[in-house]
Write a protein that holds these residues in place. Structure first.
Motif, PDB file in Angstrom:
ATOM      1  N   THR A  39      -4.238  -5.359   7.636  1.00  0.00           N
ATOM      2  CA  THR A  39      -2.983  -4.757   8.507  1.00  0.00           C
ATOM      3  C   THR A  39      -3.856  -3.002   7.683  1.00  0.00           C
ATOM      4  O   THR A  39      -4.839  -2.655   7.094  1.00  0.00           O
ATOM      5  CB  THR A  39      -2.073  -4.825   7.878  1.00  0.00           C
ATOM      6  N   LEU A  40      -3.039  -2.465   8.189  1.00  0.00           N
ATOM      7  CA  LEU A  40      -4.104  -0.812   8.461  1.00  0.00           C
ATOM      8  C   LEU A  40      -3.077  -0.238   6.751  1.00  0.00           C
ATOM      9  O   LEU A  40      -1.253  -0.653   7.114  1.00  0.00           O
ATOM     10  CB  LEU A  40      -2.927  -0.067   9.533  1.00  0.00           C
ATOM     11  N   THR A  41      -3.874   0.236   6.623  1.00  0.00           N
ATOM     12  CA  THR A  41      -3.367   0.667   4.962  1.00  0.00           C
ATOM     13  C   THR A  41      -4.523   1.872   4.461  1.00  0.00           C
ATOM     14  O   THR A  41      -5.467   2.293   5.608  1.00  0.00           O
ATOM     15  CB  THR A  41      -3.672  -0.179   3.896  1.00  0.00           C
ATOM     16  N   ASP A  42      -3.626   2.505   3.848  1.00  0.00           N
ATOM     17  CA  ASP A  42      -4.451   3.827   3.162  1.00  0.00           C
ATOM     18  C   ASP A  42      -5.116   3.469   1.727  1.00  0.00           C
ATOM     19  O   ASP A  42      -6.017   3.940   1.402  1.00  0.00           O
ATOM     20  CB  ASP A  42      -3.901   5.002   3.069  1.00  0.00           C
ATOM     21  N   GLN A  43      -5.568   2.396   1.413  1.00  0.00           N
ATOM     22  CA  GLN A  43      -6.012   1.974   0.569  1.00  0.00           C
ATOM     23  C   GLN A  43      -7.226   0.800   1.052  1.00  0.00           C
ATOM     24  O   GLN A  43      -6.922  -0.170   1.431  1.00  0.00           O
ATOM     25  CB  GLN A  43      -4.768   1.122  -0.692  1.00  0.00           C
ATOM     26  N   GLU A  44      -7.745   0.641  -0.015  1.00  0.00           N
ATOM     27  CA  GLU A  44      -9.375  -0.761   0.692  1.00  0.00           C
ATOM     28  C   GLU A  44      -8.395  -1.802   0.439  1.00  0.00           C
ATOM     29  O   GLU A  44      -8.676  -2.723   1.715  1.00  0.00           O
ATOM     30  CB  GLU A  44      -9.760  -0.435  -0.804  1.00  0.00           C
ATOM     31  N   VAL A  45      -7.261  -2.265  -0.340  1.00  0.00           N
ATOM     32  CA  VAL A  45      -6.453  -3.274  -0.112  1.00  0.00           C
ATOM     33  C   VAL A  45      -5.134  -3.094  -0.064  1.00  0.00           C
ATOM     34  O   VAL A  45      -4.553  -2.217  -1.184  1.00  0.00           O
ATOM     35  CB  VAL A  45      -6.939  -4.209  -1.878  1.00  0.00           C
ATOM     36  N   CYS A  46      -4.142  -3.492   0.523  1.00  0.00           N
ATOM     37  CA  CYS A  46      -2.737  -2.928   1.348  1.00  0.00           C
ATOM     38  C   CYS A  46      -1.619  -3.656   0.106  1.00  0.00           C
ATOM     39  O   CYS A  46      -2.441  -4.366  -1.062  1.00  0.00           O
ATOM     40  CB  CYS A  46      -2.800  -4.039   1.755  1.00  0.00           C
ATOM     41  N   PRO A  47      -0.981  -3.196  -0.029  1.00  0.00           N
ATOM     42  CA  PRO A  47      -0.146  -3.170  -2.078  1.00  0.00           C
ATOM     43  C   PRO A  47       0.305  -4.968  -1.753  1.00  0.00           C
ATOM     44  O   PRO A  47       0.772  -4.816  -2.420  1.00  0.00           O
ATOM     45  CB  PRO A  47       0.980  -2.527  -0.970  1.00  0.00           C
ATOM     46  N   ILE A  48       0.569  -5.434  -0.327  1.00  0.00           N
ATOM     47  CA  ILE A  48       0.918  -6.921  -0.402  1.00  0.00           C
ATOM     48  C   ILE A  48      -0.008  -8.195  -0.880  1.00  0.00           C
ATOM     49  O   ILE A  48      -0.071  -8.086  -1.907  1.00  0.00           O
ATOM     50  CB  ILE A  48       1.180  -7.155   1.231  1.00  0.00           C
ATOM     51  N   CYS A  49      -1.420  -7.560  -0.250  1.00  0.00           N
ATOM     52  CA  CYS A  49      -2.312  -8.587  -1.047  1.00  0.00           C
ATOM     53  C   CYS A  49      -3.186  -8.012  -3.089  1.00  0.00           C
ATOM     54  O   CYS A  49      -3.424  -8.857  -3.343  1.00  0.00           O
ATOM     55  CB  CYS A  49      -3.852  -8.061  -0.413  1.00  0.00           C
ATOM     56  N   ALA A  50      -2.496  -7.056  -2.212  1.00  0.00           N
ATOM     57  CA  ALA A  50      -3.083  -6.542  -4.347  1.00  0.00           C
ATOM     58  C   ALA A  50      -1.875  -7.158  -5.131  1.00  0.00           C
ATOM     59  O   ALA A  50      -1.950  -6.990  -6.470  1.00  0.00           O
ATOM     60  CB  ALA A  50      -2.600  -4.912  -4.335  1.00  0.00           C
ATOM     61  N   ASN A  51      -0.559  -7.256  -4.533  1.00  0.00           N
ATOM     62  CA  ASN A  51       0.312  -7.728  -5.724  1.00  0.00           C
ATOM     63  C   ASN A  51       0.102  -9.471  -5.667  1.00  0.00           C
ATOM     64  O   ASN A  51       0.415 -10.826  -5.417  1.00  0.00           O
ATOM     65  CB  ASN A  51       1.946  -7.842  -4.137  1.00  0.00           C
TER      66      ASN A  51
END
Ligand code: ZN
Length: 198
Positions: free
Chosen positions: A63-75
């Protein structure tokens, strides 16, 4: 358009390149922008450049995100063994808005379309197959119910079959040809809950 100065002309031309913006809308937007205080125009320009420079694909779900891993995947509270496959980041947002889906996503960034010459290699399909080599229990195919979405779903289910991973397709509560983004939350939830194994 000689009656406009070069800069105005250029602004209109750039705006007219945006999807859904015709020549008339581009002119309207251009003059609206020119009527704004300089600070707010600078803010708009900065937002455009910042977003373009910093937004990238999530390493996991694309997905488009400004982090290496998006907040959903990081959760870690989310169910990482259930992957919902969607066409766009906007579709992901539509499902997130329901607040009822606890799995993770995979964003294809498009759908297979023989007519437009978009093949399996043009979307993030290989990346999904690599993810499926990990610990995954279910793949929910939530591509649109357009011809392209259905073609993609069929292609995907054939790829997933040999992996023994449970594979389901969201119910056809989503209007045919309707963008998931514009489908209301109740319909999306019904489509998700009524998914059928394929
Ligand atoms: Zn992600």
């Amino acid at each position: 358009m000689d009656y406009y100065s070069k800069q105005i002309h250029q602004l209109i031309e750039e705006l007219a390149r945006l999807p859904g913006i015709g020549a008339k809308s581009a002119q309207r937007l251009a003059f609206h922008i020119l009527a704004q205080p300089p600070e707010s125009v600078h803010q708009l320009a900065k937002a455009l450049v910042d977003a373009r420079d910093h937004v990238r694909y999530c390493r996991e779900c694309f997905t488009l995100t400004d982090q290496e891993v998006c907040p959903i995947c990081a959760n870690t509270a989310r169910d990482h063994k259930t992957i919902m496959v969607v066409e766009t980041t906007r579709d992901l947002a539509a499902y997130e808005k329901t607040g009822k889906y606890e799995g993770v996503y995979h964003v294809l960034h498009g759908a297979i379309s023989p007519m437009l010459g978009i093949g399996p290699d043009d979307i993030k399909l290989k990346e999904l197959m690599i993810r499926l080599q990990g610990d995954v229990e279910e793949v929910i195919i939530a591509t649109n119910s357009s011809l392209e979405g259905e073609t993609t779903a069929m292609y995907l289910s054939r790829l997933i079959k040999p992996t023994q991973i449970r594979c389901s397709r969201i119910a056809s509560g989503v209007p045919v040809g309707g963008d998931l983004e514009y489908t209301d939350e109740v319909t999306l939830l019904r489509a998700l809950e009524g998914r059928v194994e394929i």
